[in-house]
Design an enzyme around this catalytic site. Structure first.
Site: not given
Ligand code: ACM
Length: 630
Positions: A269, A195, A346
């Site tokens: 990410h 991440d 995202e």
């Protein structure tokens, strides 16, 4: 005649009594209490009918010996006998088992060793809670109530996710978490390995991913409020798993019938990868560093967001696909799971939309928007996985712009993504955040360790989750997960606190028949498992025993309402700065909160004993809850 009647009555009463002692999580399909009990002794032997049953027999012996101090042996025949069925029992499938406990002995039978393993877990849960102890406990009797259990899972995918990027968890911690979940018949450990805040897996052909990507500057305190890293500040907070570590953990999980689903979260990410190889992103910004938990995004009320630092891979760069080819070929070789999780969530497209290469690619491929560009990227990634013999699964954003042909979807923003994917004939794993995100607050923020969580998921909400939506063909719903993000979870003890009891609730949801759902009965089993956890030194939250306090303004008066998730609790309160207890007023109806610097203090009791934490709410806080003040 009378004697026979009395005998039958007594038998029924005894069976009911032992039924009350049976508190298995997840709730088995069928539990038939019988008369009597099986007593373990230092002479008990554990038998395995086939060599394939021996590893489970050995595990059972180790566990029983640890807590009892006995030296039970495994051999061909024993009072506890583990057998694989010569003729498969079609009801049991690959993971089911039959557990027979009688005063004479115990028999676990299953079609496959996994079933024996789950039968063993149920058997252990029949013994006193002290059987969970990690050191020998002196006890006069170790017995299990006589019972016949027939059991098999509702879903084949019963997962739990651990994020090791936001906080790194040592190899020993990861094994401990796997152990704790295997007890509850979970069979998928979803390992969120990369991440923005750390790349945690060694990729031998890309050494900078761990030399640079596994280290960030050290920060202490509140995640999200940290200072951004200074340009020359040393990155000393490091952690990653070598490929040997990974192999060791994969083997450890396999011994517990758990498969590991590795996740490499792309194209968003990806700040840790970009800090290691800045050429992977559109901006090629060499000042990007692994994020230590400082804010780098703006989140808007309509659900959109802006990344102030470029953390997305560049979908128009062939070098990115070469990079991913290296990453996924090494990952595919390490993990036997047929799936690799590629994230997909995202991802900010703002840098793509301004990038000449991305715009040219969109033009060339006829891609109408950045969602289609992300879909193009994921279809390429799916081909990379397929070339390595793997199937793709990703978060539900992978639906946007068109789902890759064979992809499975992990639905997290609700059930909708899962519903859409199932309607398209794709497989789905359900993990909607508002039911099964176990990083979210489980009680009143005033008394929980993490006060700034964006949402709350109380135990009862988790327990109410139903993974197969109305009208959806259940064959597409592989199962579900509980997901633990770790921004605010720096230790394994805190991971346990956030996980239990909610991961006990999800164990029931993913294993037990839908018809077995019963909240008060779950709570009573849960309490027995809290006792077991105490013996194991395993942390858990008692937040479900706390009061729930809401407030409203009615005709200008500030009113406080108090409820509880668990039935049968008494709430006591004070408004006079003293501590509430069973001798202060008992709550029975909404309270008018007087003007002035008043604090409402509440605490829960049951049968005259405190069971919940005290919650103290100043008038200001109650006004805020009534919607009057931010
Ligand atoms: C997610 O929670 N961003 C998958």
């Amino acid at each position: 005649m009378r004697a026979i009647f009395l005998f039958i009555l007594l038998t029924c009463a005894l069976a009911t009594l032992s039924a009350q002692n049976i508190a298995i999580i997840p709730q088995p399909v069928s539990v038939q209490p019988l008369k009597g009990k099986f007593a373990l002794s230092s002479q008990t032997a554990i038998g395995y009918s086939q060599d394939a049953a021996k590893p489970v027999a050995d595990m059972l012996a180790t566990k029983l010996n640890t807590a009892t101090g006995y030296r039970l042996k495994t051999q061909r025949r024993g009072q506890i006998q583990l057998s694989l069925n010569a003729q498969p029992n079609s009801t049991l499938g690959k993971e089911g088992y039959i557990l027979d406990v009688t005063p004479q002995g115990v028999k676990i039978s299953a079609n496959e060793p996994a079933g024996l393993f789950y039968g063993m877990q149920s058997l252990l849960q029949l013994f006193p809670a002290a059987i969970e102890s990690k050191t020998a406990v002196k006890k006069s009797a170790w017995s299990a109530p006589a019972v016949r259990i027939t059991d098999y899972p509702r879903f084949g995918w019963r997962g739990v996710m651990l994020d090791v990027s936001r906080h790194f968890f040592s190899k020993e911690d990861v094994k401990r978490y796997i152990d704790e979940m295997a007890l509850y018949k979970y069979n998928v450990f979803h390992w969120h390995l990369t991440d923005d805040n750390g790349w945690r897996i060694e990729i031998k052909s890309l050494p900078k991913l761990t030399q640079t990507g596994a280290c960030r500057v050290q920060r202490y305190g509140k995640w999200g409020q940290f200072e951004a890293p200074g340009i020359d500040e040393p990155a000393t907070d490091c952690g990653f798993y070598t490929q040997d570590d990974i192999r060791e953990i994969v083997a450890y999980a396999a011994e517990r019938y758990m498969t590991i689903l590795p996740e490499v979260d792309v194209p968003g990410h990806s700040m840790a990868a970009i800090a290691s190889y800045p050429e992977l992103c559109c901006t090629k910004d060499t000042s990007i560093r692994v994020n230590p938990g400082s804010t780098f995004a703006e989140w808007y009320d309509d659900g959109t967001f802006k990344m102030l630092v470029d953390n997305s891979l560049n979908p128009s760069d062939e070098g990115v696909y070469t990079f991913l080819g290296k990453v996924f070929s090494e990952i595919a070789a390490l993990f036997p799971n047929p799936y690799i999780h590629v994230g997909g969530d995202e991802c900010y497209h703002g840098y793509w939309e301004k990038d000449a290469g991305c715009l040219a690619l969109m033009e060339k491929e006829g891609l109408k928007n950045s969602h289609e560009l992300q879909s193009y990227f994921l279809k390429r990634v799916e081909k990379i996985l397929q070339a390595n013999g793997k199937k793709m699964i990703g978060w539900d954003e992978i639906l946007e712009g068109g789902l890759a042909p064979e992809a499975s979807v992990m639905s997290w923003r609700g059930l909708e993504g899962g519903i859409e994917a199932a309607k398209l004939g794709h497989n789905v794993v359900m993990s909607p955040n508002d039911y099964v995100y176990i990083d979210l607050l489980q009680g009143d923020p005033i008394v929980e360790p993490d006060q700034t969580s964006y949402k709350r998921v109380r135990l009862q909400k988790t327990y109410s989750f139903e993974p197969v939506p109305e009208g959806i063909d259940p064959k597409y719903i592989l199962g579900g997960q509980a997901n633990l993000w770790t921004e605010k979870v720096p230790t394994i003890r805190q991971a346990e606190y956030m996980s239990f009891p909610r991961a006990w609730a999800t164990a029931d949801i993913y294993w037990s028949p839908k018809s077995a759902k019963n909240w008060p009965a779950f709570i009573s089993r849960m309490e027995k498992h809290m006792e077991r956890a105490d013996f194991a030194g395993r942390n858990y939250a008692r937040s479900a025993f706390d009061a729930i306090v809401t407030a409203s303004l009615e005709e200008g008066k500030l009113m406080a309402q108090v409820t509880t998730e668990i039935d049968g609790l008494d709430v006591y309160y004070t408004l006079n700065e003293t501590l509430p207890d069973a001798y202060t007023p008992r709550y029975s109806q909404p309270l008018e909160i007087p003007e002035g610097p008043v604090t409402l203090k509440v605490v829960t009791y049951r049968n005259g004993r405190p069971v919940g934490k005290m919650i103290a709410l100043p008038r200001e806080e109650l006004l805020r809850r009534a919607g009057q003040k931010k």
